[in-house]
Design an enzyme around this catalytic site. Sequence first.
Site, short mmCIF file in Angstrom:
data_model
loop_
_atom_site.label_atom_id
_atom_site.label_comp_id
_atom_site.label_asym_id
_atom_site.label_seq_id
_atom_site.Cartn_x
_atom_site.Cartn_y
_atom_site.Cartn_z
N LYS A 1 -4.68 0.55 -11.04
CA LYS A 1 -4.05 0.02 -12.09
C LYS A 1 -4.77 -1.38 -12.15
CE LYS A 1 0.01 2.15 -13.66
NZ LYS A 1 1.51 2.14 -13.86
N GLY A 2 -4.61 -2.15 -11.30
CA GLY A 2 -5.13 -3.62 -11.09
C GLY A 2 -4.15 -4.64 -11.84
N TYR B 1 -3.57 -12.98 -4.95
CA TYR B 1 -3.81 -12.14 -6.12
C TYR B 1 -3.24 -12.43 -7.58
CZ TYR B 1 -4.49 -7.36 -8.54
OH TYR B 1 -4.80 -6.31 -9.63
N LYS C 1 -5.48 -3.58 0.29
CA LYS C 1 -5.19 -3.48 -0.99
C LYS C 1 -4.56 -4.70 -1.42
CE LYS C 1 -5.92 -0.38 -1.74
NZ LYS C 1 -7.48 -0.01 -2.19
N THR D 1 -9.57 -7.17 -2.28
CA THR D 1 -10.62 -7.26 -1.64
C THR D 1 -11.95 -6.86 -2.35
OG1 THR D 1 -9.38 -6.31 0.36
CG2 THR D 1 -11.55 -6.78 0.58
N THR D 2 -11.85 -5.73 -3.16
CA THR D 2 -13.03 -5.47 -3.99
C THR D 2 -13.41 -6.47 -5.04
OG1 THR D 2 -12.08 -3.16 -3.75
CG2 THR D 2 -13.87 -3.40 -5.31
N TRP D 3 -12.24 -6.99 -5.62
CA TRP D 3 -12.35 -8.09 -6.73
C TRP D 3 -12.92 -9.34 -5.96
CZ3 TRP D 3 -7.41 -10.23 -9.39
CH2 TRP D 3 -7.94 -10.83 -10.55
N HIS E 1 -10.80 -7.39 7.47
CA HIS E 1 -9.36 -7.31 7.31
C HIS E 1 -8.60 -7.97 8.56
CE1 HIS E 1 -9.18 -5.36 3.78
NE2 HIS E 1 -9.37 -4.15 4.23
N SER F 1 0.40 -0.14 -3.83
CA SER F 1 -1.13 0.14 -3.81
C SER F 1 -1.44 0.84 -2.44
CB SER F 1 -1.78 -1.44 -3.88
OG SER F 1 -3.08 -0.90 -4.04
#
Length: 339
Positions: free
Chosen positions: A298-299, A230, A79, A82-84, A142, A172
């Site tokens: 939400k990011g 982040y 959270k 990672t996706t970003w 991870h 998150s």
Amino acid sequence: MANTQINQSLDDDSPMEKIENESQGLLLSSLPIEKGWTGLPLYQYQGFWCHAKGIQAAISFRKHFHALDSDIILVTTPKSGTTWLKALTFAILNRRRYIFSQNPLLTDNPHDLVPFFEFKLYTDNQLPNLADLPSPRLFATHIPYPWLPDSIKNSNCKIVHLCRNPRDTFVSYWHFTNKARPEFLGPLSLEKGFEMFSKGITGFGPFWDHALGYWNENLERPQKVLFLKYEELKEDITYQLKRLAKFMGCPFSIEEERDGVIDEISRLCSFDCLRNLDVNKSSAKSISYFENQTLFRKGEVGDWVNYLTTPMVERLDQLMEEKLGGSGLTFEVYPQLRK
Ligand code: A3P
């Protein structure tokens, strides 16, 4: 079949190998256990909490994966974005391969383009053939630093680590795992989740030990481990993209900067762009049993302010001081503590 593969070629006497030498049932029953966030049990293995499947995949990964000097390994706390990070690194590496309108990120979820070792490649006792993948190979995990295969630690491959302030990470994580909880269990309360997070009981947690492992390696070997946050990506994505591309060995040229390539990448990988793509609005599952749409919430930095009470914030701050104090690792949290 599972144990035959796990027991292959025991070649040293480390605790990891001793455990491999036992049956999977014996291994798990000898470990501390806690009920996990999604209802599945979490086991404490060599200092970190993980589901049974994750431990098995981590053991197999450690035994069988051979890093190449050209590999790039993305490591994140769950959270933390990672996706970003997967989207950004994929877009950087492949920027000369695709025109933007045909970028695979527009049709595939980033987790399908950059596979996890433990949720995809080595899960369920698979032994993937990774030798033919184009160079540089891009993988993600991870897994905490101490669990990494020696070939990752000792080769010249690069590690990009991303983490996020613990307040937003917790919020998150709580939202995300609640979406994956079976209905009959009902939602996990914020208070119960907070208690578990504070005890370090999260997937691949404790949060602080996970982050510290990579933080310390970054201090010792900055050319080997890049440490991203982040909040810093959010604050200045252009600067961080340049840093990332340079670290990965493919810096942006002056012409690329002038032609707006960095802006294109940051736009393509932005929260709003990715979230609104059909593949990411769908209930398809690109990682494990989590629907793609649950990867985008939400990011933002600072959403914790809508959830955490003052005592929770104080407890978390105190815990971070205890665990990270003196390490030099600190986090931005943006909004102030609400009164
Ligand atoms: P929130 O739950 O705070 O919204 P991970 O990818 O490691 O699972 O992290 C998920 C978090 O990253 C979620 O945070 C999610 O909304 C956010 N996120 C996903 N894609 C993002 C993007 N392109 N830019 C910024 N944040 C993103």
